[in-house]
Design a protein around this motif. Structure first.
Motif, PDB file in Angstrom:
ATOM      1  N   LYS A  47      32.130  70.657 -18.943  1.00 26.88           N
ATOM      2  CA  LYS A  47      31.265  70.591 -19.968  1.00 26.88           C
ATOM      3  C   LYS A  47      30.098  69.681 -19.588  1.00 26.88           C
ATOM      4  N   LEU A  48      29.027  69.703 -19.868  1.00 26.40           N
ATOM      5  CA  LEU A  48      27.639  68.944 -19.558  1.00 26.40           C
ATOM      6  C   LEU A  48      27.453  67.871 -20.531  1.00 26.40           C
ATOM      7  N   HIS A  49      26.760  66.637 -19.809  1.00 24.70           N
ATOM      8  CA  HIS A  49      26.974  65.316 -20.539  1.00 24.70           C
ATOM      9  C   HIS A  49      25.270  64.818 -20.305  1.00 24.70           C
ATOM     10  N   SER A  50      25.014  64.205 -21.563  1.00 26.18           N
ATOM     11  CA  SER A  50      23.583  63.418 -21.467  1.00 26.18           C
ATOM     12  C   SER A  50      23.453  62.104 -20.797  1.00 26.18           C
ATOM     13  N   ALA A  51      24.542  61.540 -20.554  1.00 27.88           N
ATOM     14  CA  ALA A  51      24.977  60.150 -19.958  1.00 27.88           C
ATOM     15  C   ALA A  51      26.376  60.175 -19.310  1.00 27.88           C
ATOM     16  N   ASP A  52      26.496  59.040 -18.548  1.00 28.13           N
ATOM     17  CA  ASP A  52      27.740  58.817 -18.219  1.00 28.13           C
ATOM     18  C   ASP A  52      29.028  58.941 -19.278  1.00 28.13           C
ATOM     19  N   PRO A  53      30.023  60.034 -19.076  1.00 22.84           N
ATOM     20  CA  PRO A  53      30.815  60.116 -20.167  1.00 22.84           C
ATOM     21  C   PRO A  53      31.876  59.261 -20.245  1.00 22.84           C
ATOM     22  N   GLY A  54      32.044  58.062 -19.333  1.00 20.65           N
ATOM     23  CA  GLY A  54      33.005  56.925 -19.323  1.00 20.65           C
ATOM     24  C   GLY A  54      34.489  57.616 -19.170  1.00 20.65           C
ATOM     25  N   THR A  55      35.440  57.046 -19.874  1.00 18.72           N
ATOM     26  CA  THR A  55      36.564  57.332 -20.037  1.00 18.72           C
ATOM     27  C   THR A  55      36.811  58.192 -21.302  1.00 18.72           C
ATOM     28  N   THR A  56      35.912  58.523 -22.127  1.00 21.90           N
ATOM     29  CA  THR A  56      36.487  59.309 -23.209  1.00 21.90           C
ATOM     30  C   THR A  56      35.528  60.652 -23.551  1.00 21.90           C
ATOM     31  N   GLY A  57      34.726  60.893 -22.670  1.00 21.21           N
ATOM     32  CA  GLY A  57      33.800  62.169 -22.562  1.00 21.21           C
ATOM     33  C   GLY A  57      32.907  61.912 -23.504  1.00 21.21           C
ATOM     34  N   ALA A  58      32.285  61.005 -23.729  1.00 19.85           N
ATOM     35  CA  ALA A  58      31.007  60.577 -24.729  1.00 19.85           C
ATOM     36  C   ALA A  58      29.917  61.461 -24.131  1.00 19.85           C
TER      37      ALA A  58
END
Length: 119
Positions: free
Chosen positions: A23-34
């Motif tokens: 999946k793509l993300h607009s920022a670092d997803p951290g440890t939660t997939g944010a």
């Protein structure tokens, strides 16, 4: 503690076997997939190649590359990271080599080739 190249490759093969959904993300997803982006489709599956000994900047590490995943990114969106999931369960995130910005006239299809390393 030192690890052999064989051990590094075996561990990375185990790691990549745990998740193939991208999946793509607009920022670092951290440890939660944010910061997941609502793409079309919502995710894509990759097929991981067997780990090999890294070279260049990955020298001393095991490296594995997945097959290309194509996702459509909505207008006015910047993609900075991709997430690796086991189904719907977030496992880890990786930064793109370069951010992708889709202008207001989007959507745009984006190809992502995931990579993973282990040292």
């Amino acid at each position: 503690m030192a690890k052999t190249a064989v051990h590094k490759r075996q561990v990375l093969d185990l790691i990549t076997a745990t998740g193939n959904t991208i999946k793509l993300h607009s920022a670092d997803p951290g440890t939660t997939g944010a910061s997941a982006i609502a793409t079309t489709p919502a995710s894509g599956n990759t097929t991981w190649a067997a780990a090999v000994d890294g070279s260049g900047g990955d020298a001393g590490k095991a490296s594995a590359t997945g097959s290309k995943v194509t996702l459509q990114v909505p207008a006015s969106t910047t993609v900075t990271h991709y997430g690796i999931y086991n189904g719907a369960t977030f496992l880890r995130g990786e930064a793109l080599d370069a951010s992708i910005t889709v202008n207001a006239t989007g959507p745009v299809s984006v190809d992502v080739t995931p990579r993973s390393t282990y040292e």
